[in-house]
Write a protein that holds these residues in place. Sequence first.
Motif, mmCIF file in Angstrom:
data_model
loop_
_atom_site.group_PDB
_atom_site.id
_atom_site.type_symbol
_atom_site.label_atom_id
_atom_site.label_comp_id
_atom_site.label_asym_id
_atom_site.label_seq_id
_atom_site.Cartn_x
_atom_site.Cartn_y
_atom_site.Cartn_z
ATOM 1 N N GLU A 1 0.807 -1.189 0.006
ATOM 2 C CA GLU A 1 0.121 0.076 0.005
ATOM 3 C C GLU A 1 0.850 1.192 0.061
ATOM 4 O O GLU A 1 0.510 2.606 0.571
ATOM 5 C CB GLU A 1 -1.058 0.069 1.288
ATOM 6 C CG GLU A 1 -1.998 -1.140 1.302
ATOM 7 C CD GLU A 1 -2.971 -0.913 2.152
ATOM 8 O OE1 GLU A 1 -2.923 0.005 3.012
ATOM 9 O OE2 GLU A 1 -4.024 -1.747 2.264
ATOM 10 N N THR B 1 -0.418 4.432 -1.451
ATOM 11 C CA THR B 1 -1.719 5.090 -0.658
ATOM 12 C C THR B 1 -1.158 5.874 0.679
ATOM 13 O O THR B 1 -1.487 6.921 0.808
ATOM 14 C CB THR B 1 -2.722 3.995 -0.214
ATOM 15 O OG1 THR B 1 -3.226 3.497 -1.667
ATOM 16 C CG2 THR B 1 -3.682 4.758 0.369
ATOM 17 N N TRP B 2 -0.211 5.152 1.369
ATOM 18 C CA TRP B 2 0.238 5.545 2.649
ATOM 19 C C TRP B 2 1.564 5.862 2.907
ATOM 20 O O TRP B 2 1.867 6.921 3.711
ATOM 21 C CB TRP B 2 -0.165 4.329 3.662
ATOM 22 C CG TRP B 2 -1.716 3.865 3.569
ATOM 23 C CD1 TRP B 2 -1.868 2.785 3.421
ATOM 24 C CD2 TRP B 2 -2.713 4.725 4.162
ATOM 25 N NE1 TRP B 2 -3.102 2.489 3.694
ATOM 26 C CE2 TRP B 2 -3.708 3.714 3.819
ATOM 27 C CE3 TRP B 2 -3.015 6.091 4.356
ATOM 28 C CZ2 TRP B 2 -5.170 4.279 4.124
ATOM 29 C CZ3 TRP B 2 -4.347 6.155 4.451
ATOM 30 C CH2 TRP B 2 -5.391 5.550 4.409
ATOM 31 N N LYS C 1 -4.038 -1.153 -2.645
ATOM 32 C CA LYS C 1 -5.548 -0.895 -2.359
ATOM 33 C C LYS C 1 -6.279 -0.797 -3.661
ATOM 34 O O LYS C 1 -5.703 -0.228 -4.481
ATOM 35 C CB LYS C 1 -5.707 0.135 -1.546
ATOM 36 C CG LYS C 1 -5.222 0.092 -0.136
ATOM 37 C CD LYS C 1 -5.373 1.308 0.761
ATOM 38 C CE LYS C 1 -6.709 1.833 0.755
ATOM 39 N NZ LYS C 1 -7.619 1.126 1.803
ATOM 40 N N GLU D 1 -8.798 0.924 -4.099
ATOM 41 C CA GLU D 1 -9.115 2.329 -4.502
ATOM 42 C C GLU D 1 -7.906 2.883 -5.132
ATOM 43 O O GLU D 1 -8.309 4.060 -5.950
ATOM 44 C CB GLU D 1 -9.455 2.974 -3.225
ATOM 45 C CG GLU D 1 -10.623 2.561 -2.521
ATOM 46 C CD GLU D 1 -10.539 1.136 -1.700
ATOM 47 O OE1 GLU D 1 -11.385 0.963 -1.108
ATOM 48 O OE2 GLU D 1 -9.538 0.803 -1.705
ATOM 49 N N ALA D 2 -6.752 2.466 -5.033
ATOM 50 C CA ALA D 2 -5.356 3.376 -5.830
ATOM 51 C C ALA D 2 -5.455 2.630 -7.119
ATOM 52 O O ALA D 2 -5.047 3.444 -8.054
ATOM 53 C CB ALA D 2 -4.282 3.081 -4.774
ATOM 54 N N ASN E 1 -2.415 4.970 -11.951
ATOM 55 C CA ASN E 1 -2.024 3.921 -11.279
ATOM 56 C C ASN E 1 -1.839 2.628 -12.163
ATOM 57 O O ASN E 1 -1.390 1.763 -11.522
ATOM 58 C CB ASN E 1 -2.182 3.594 -9.811
ATOM 59 C CG ASN E 1 -2.029 4.683 -8.967
ATOM 60 O OD1 ASN E 1 -0.842 5.356 -9.310
ATOM 61 N ND2 ASN E 1 -2.668 5.135 -8.084
#
Length: 268
Positions: free
Chosen positions: A39, A42-43, A72, A74-75, A81
């Motif tokens: 992830e 994202t993070w 993720k 959503e990413a 992406n």
Amino acid sequence: TTVAGAWMDSRRGESQAELNCLINLAKTGVVDLAVVGSEVITWNGLSASQIIDYINQFKAAVPDVPVTTAVKYEALIQTHNHQVIAACDIVYVNFYSFWSGYHIDQALSVLIQEFGDIVALSGDKPVWISETGWPSNGSCANGAAVPNAANQERYLREVLEWTTKQDIVLSWFDAFEAPYKDGSEGCNVASHVIEAACVIVLFASNPVDYLYHLAQSLPLCFIYRVRLYFTKLCSGVFSMRTATSSLDPPVFFLRSVVCTYYIVSLLT
């Protein structure tokens, strides 16, 4: 299947050291799938192009070991992406209907729809569910998504039935309780049914021989979740946390035995 990985973030020196260690481990032949970061887009402050650079480094060094990164949904669904899919040998995606705020009645259908979205983007590449799950309790209610044991049991059962029928590779998060989850997110994420089963399987499969090879690299290299897993596995011995001590005595005993064997393997 042995999945090993490198913890990647915006700290270039540390990330490169993790990747180098993963490469060295993969060269020994014990890694079936390498995961470069979890992830991170994202993070953890890396762009898609940056994580692709790390993936390409691994490919150049160990071309015969499949490599991916955990992303993720959503990413990954975002157009900018999609290049990550092209860089990976296996598309490795985290799906969480709970964290998207869906009611348990919708949870499986949302997972199926999101999985289909990624399959459509991935062409002939296999898509694996790198994480999914539902918390058993805690203060982390998220919209219509309610954390309780009944919802967790239902989600687990429905997801297992679907993935088994469709022959989809699945990793359930989490087999063992994660101390940081109930601290920072207010959730208990482990399924103690799975937790008990995993402890028994590990105990029966001679953990000394199997984990010894992984243990050799632990001081320098992050085996995918093994460092955290070791904490979880041994928490019953060292800290007597509520989530651990609530286990049935036979499960607690087996976990303690496995942990003792693991420590012995580190020292011998």
